[in-house]
Design an enzyme around this catalytic site. Structure first.
Site, mmCIF file in Angstrom:
data_model
loop_
_atom_site.group_PDB
_atom_site.id
_atom_site.type_symbol
_atom_site.label_atom_id
_atom_site.label_comp_id
_atom_site.label_asym_id
_atom_site.label_seq_id
_atom_site.Cartn_x
_atom_site.Cartn_y
_atom_site.Cartn_z
ATOM 1 C CE LYS A 164 -0.383 -0.791 5.009
ATOM 2 N NZ LYS A 164 0.861 -1.813 4.665
ATOM 3 C CE1 TYR A 247 0.038 0.452 8.133
ATOM 4 C CE2 TYR A 247 1.021 2.063 7.034
ATOM 5 C CZ TYR A 247 1.112 0.708 7.533
ATOM 6 O OH TYR A 247 2.218 -0.002 7.007
#
Length: 403
Positions: A164, A247
């Site tokens: 990511k 996150y």
């Protein structure tokens, strides 16, 4: 401190097993008066485990089949976390490397028992298609390279796990998903926290209603990044939102259980710090959800390290601090009668796992057994839509609707 707690817990569990096998009741005076110095207590407690093994002793079995992995990009994350994690995997093994630095790749290959003919570079990467040792590819490259090498890997007939943020843009994320469908291969995004017990427990508690109706989510993910670093490069799709802010975006999703409908963001890009010529130093954003819940998040590349989130409901709250680190996670929860104030904060002590080993073994199981992928490309796309909206908002100083 976590090590001390874990060690003490393991000792107590071991002692409990020994006591049980010796036929001593937990309610017996021997355990009820642990501080007593009677001679009977000191002579009856076994001092060493019995020779006979307990009938429920778990002995791991070798997997009948494992998935061969090619690691693409041998930067700090790959060398310090991902490669060592294979030692804790049950279904995954490293069989190939892709790197622009052949000397480094040969050293890593020798260390992990990877054949020299399984070392590739970015030019001959597509030859992985003919390497039957490789089933899956892990993309650990700068953000700007995720889409290209994911799509090339899928076209080579391999399943792909991509770090990511999924991509540099929403359009790229959509192209990656389309490529996976065209190749009939699996695409997973490396949201490792979905595969470790502390964040899994937080998800479970929020979904169960243990906190009542959830009202707000608060999170910070920040660190002080020193140059040179790919995170500071606009050309490489760096910046705090995609790298660490994602996150918080993802954690808000798995605790609130909703998708946001609007975002408002503001950013600080100091003129007197050359590190932030191309990306902001800090970004703060607010996400609004259909239920009325609000998420307040900030991320930074110019502060002391802080990685936490807190979920507040009508009947209690939980906090994870640290929440996003590779190890040392801690989870606390407060629950009780909110009206009377009769509530206590307790720490939930869980057995940690290696995040990367758990993540890779999950994907291997998806490939081998057809398990449902917990963090598919569609999740990465959803986050990229939020990331793009955050950037648009801080650049225009206006709220942005999310469809």
């Amino acid at each position: 401190m976590n090590t001390i707690r874990s060690s003490r817990r393991q000792f107590l569990l071991s002692a409990s097993s020994i006591v049980g096998m010796a036929g001593i009741s937990p309610q017996s005076p021997i355990l009820a008066n642990q501080g007593a110095s009677s001679s009977s207590s000191s002579t009856n407690i076994p001092l060493a485990p019995p020779d006979k093994q307990p009938p429920n002793l778990h002995i791991p079995k070798k997997a009948e089949k494992t998935i061969g992995w090619a690691i693409v990009g041998l930067g700090e994350l790959a060398l310090a976390e991902i490669m060592p994690a294979f030692a804790e995997c049950q279904l995954s093994k490293p069989v190939a490397l892709v790197s622009g630095h052949p000397d480094k790749a040969r050293k890593v290959a020798a260390l992990h028992g990877i054949a020299e003919d399984a070392i590739y570079n970015y030019d001959n990467y597509d030859k992985l298609a003919a390497d039957n040792r490789v089933d899956a590819i892990y993309i650990v490259l700068p953000n700007s390279m995720h889409a290209e090498f994911t799509i090339r890997g899928l076209k080579a007939g391999k399943h792909v796990l991509c770090e990511k943020p999924m991509s540099a843009t929403v359009a790229e994320a959509e192209q990656m998903i389309a490529a996976a469908k065209a190749a009939d291969k699996k695409l997973m995004i490396a949201y490792r926290l979905h595969y470790e017990p502390f964040n899994q427990k937080a998800m479970e508690l929020c979904k169960s209603g243990a906190l009542g109706k959830i009202k707000t989510f608060v999170s910070t993910n920040a660190q002080n990044v020193k140059a040179p670093n790919i995170r500071l490069s606009g050309e490489l799709a760096g910046g705090p939102v995609g790298d660490v802010g994602v996150y918080s975006i993802n954690a808000a999703r798995y605790t609130l259980g909703e998708e946001p409908v609007e975002v408002f963001a503001t950013a600080h890009q100091p003129k007197d710090d050359p590190r932030f010529r191309e990306v902001p130093e800090s970004v703060t954003f607010i996400l609004r959800y259909p239920s009325g819940a609000l998420a307040h998040c900030d991320c930074s590349f110019g502060t002391s390290e802080s990685r936490f989130f807190r979920v507040l409901g009508t009947e209690g709250y939980l906090r994870m601090d640290p929440a996003f680190s590779y190890r040392g996670l801690r989870l606390h929860m407060k629950e009780g009668d909110a009206k009377s104030g009769d509530a206590e904060v307790k720490e939930l002590v869980l057995q940690p796992v290696n995040h990367f080993a758990a993540e890779m073994d999950h994907f291997s199981s998806v490939i081998l057994n057809g398990d449902k992928c917990l963090t598919p490309g569609e999740m990465g796309l959803a986050d990229m839509k939020i990331v793009e909206a955050i950037e648009k908002s801080w650049k225009t100083n206006e709220p942005v609707k999310l469809s």
